[in-house]
Motif scaffolding. Structure first.
Motif, mmCIF file in Angstrom:
data_model
loop_
_atom_site.group_PDB
_atom_site.id
_atom_site.type_symbol
_atom_site.label_atom_id
_atom_site.label_comp_id
_atom_site.label_asym_id
_atom_site.label_seq_id
_atom_site.Cartn_x
_atom_site.Cartn_y
_atom_site.Cartn_z
ATOM 1 N N GLN A 212 82.533 22.646 73.467
ATOM 2 C CA GLN A 212 82.349 22.504 72.023
ATOM 3 C C GLN A 212 82.812 21.135 71.528
ATOM 4 N N THR A 213 82.086 20.588 70.545
ATOM 5 C CA THR A 213 82.473 19.314 69.933
ATOM 6 C C THR A 213 83.705 19.486 69.048
ATOM 7 N N HIS A 214 83.854 20.650 68.433
ATOM 8 C CA HIS A 214 85.092 20.966 67.694
ATOM 9 C C HIS A 214 86.075 21.482 68.731
ATOM 10 N N THR A 215 87.226 20.846 68.829
ATOM 11 C CA THR A 215 88.130 21.152 69.948
ATOM 12 C C THR A 215 89.365 21.951 69.575
ATOM 13 N N ASP A 216 89.521 22.342 68.316
ATOM 14 C CA ASP A 216 90.693 23.118 67.909
ATOM 15 C C ASP A 216 90.340 24.605 67.948
ATOM 16 N N TRP A 217 90.377 25.173 69.141
ATOM 17 C CA TRP A 217 90.015 26.570 69.342
ATOM 18 C C TRP A 217 90.873 27.184 70.434
ATOM 19 N N ARG B 278 77.559 22.306 69.550
ATOM 20 C CA ARG B 278 77.990 22.091 68.163
ATOM 21 C C ARG B 278 78.140 23.398 67.375
ATOM 22 N N ILE C 86 80.609 25.731 66.861
ATOM 23 C CA ILE C 86 81.779 25.858 65.993
ATOM 24 C C ILE C 86 81.749 24.793 64.900
ATOM 25 N N GLU C 87 81.454 23.568 65.260
ATOM 26 C CA GLU C 87 81.394 22.470 64.289
ATOM 27 C C GLU C 87 80.402 22.780 63.168
ATOM 28 N N LEU D 235 81.762 25.683 60.910
ATOM 29 C CA LEU D 235 82.882 25.219 60.079
ATOM 30 C C LEU D 235 82.397 24.337 58.928
#
Length: 188
Positions: free
Chosen positions: A26-31, A96, A98-99, A102
């Motif tokens: 994932q490009t969003h990494t806060d998971w 992408r 999650i990104e 969000l």
């Protein structure tokens, strides 16, 4: 914004590594991943445990085999994130996912959802009818047709903890929850 991804697993060995890898991509990494091992006796738990050293995946094992939506609630009980998402062990996310979800979330919104494509066992896209996504109070649209897949939804954890899955349901528990959230006025 920590997103807790709940993976419920009972006999998911065949596709599990690919599903987990799609979260790591994932490009969003806060998971984080909350992996609910629902008493699988195949190699699923061993595959999940290979990812524990990353500090991004925690395995939670049920004491006995329980219905699917009860197991999803076990995952909800163990999340740390502000938001929750679900990825079944035979599904994969595009990088992408999650990104994108969000970016659609707003303070007044309880959940958002995106589109999905069906793929075959080799990952090749299958013909999927176009399903329009709706905004606002979606209960009227849901009564006509469930267009929300559990694998492409992002919910506020506080909303999900107040409005849990019905643990007695063996099927369509996600649809029942989406309807209930819609009736309660949670917009998307």
């Amino acid at each position: 914004m920590l997103v807790s991804v709940i993976m419920n697993c009972a006999y998911g060995e065949r596709f599990l590594k690919e599903a987990i890898d799609s979260i790591f991509a994932q490009t969003h990494t806060d998971w984080e991943i909350v992996f609910v091992d629902n008493c699988s006796i195949d190699g699923s738990a061993a595959i999940a445990r290979c990812y524990e050293a990353s500090g991004r995946l925690r395995v939670v094992r049920t004491a006995e085999r329980i219905p699917l939506y009860a197991a999803r609630n076990v995952g909800v009980d163990n999340v740390r994130g502000e938001y929750c998402a679900f990825l079944d062990v035979d599904d994969v996310w595009e990088p992408r996912m999650i990104e994108t979800l969000l970016a659609r979330m707003r303070p007044e919104i309880g959940f958002v959802y995106g589109g999905y494509r069906h793929i075959d066992a080799e990952g090749q896209p299958l013909p999927t009818p176009h399903r329009k996504r709706h905004r606002g109070i979606v209960v009227n649209w849901l009564l006509w047709r469930n267009t929300i897949s559990i694998g492409c939804i992002l919910l506020r954890t506080d909303v999900l903890r107040r409005n849990r899955f019905d643990p007695t349901l063996a099927m369509h528990g996600d649809f029942e929850l989406w309807l209930r959230l819609g009736v309660l006025g949670y917009a998307c």
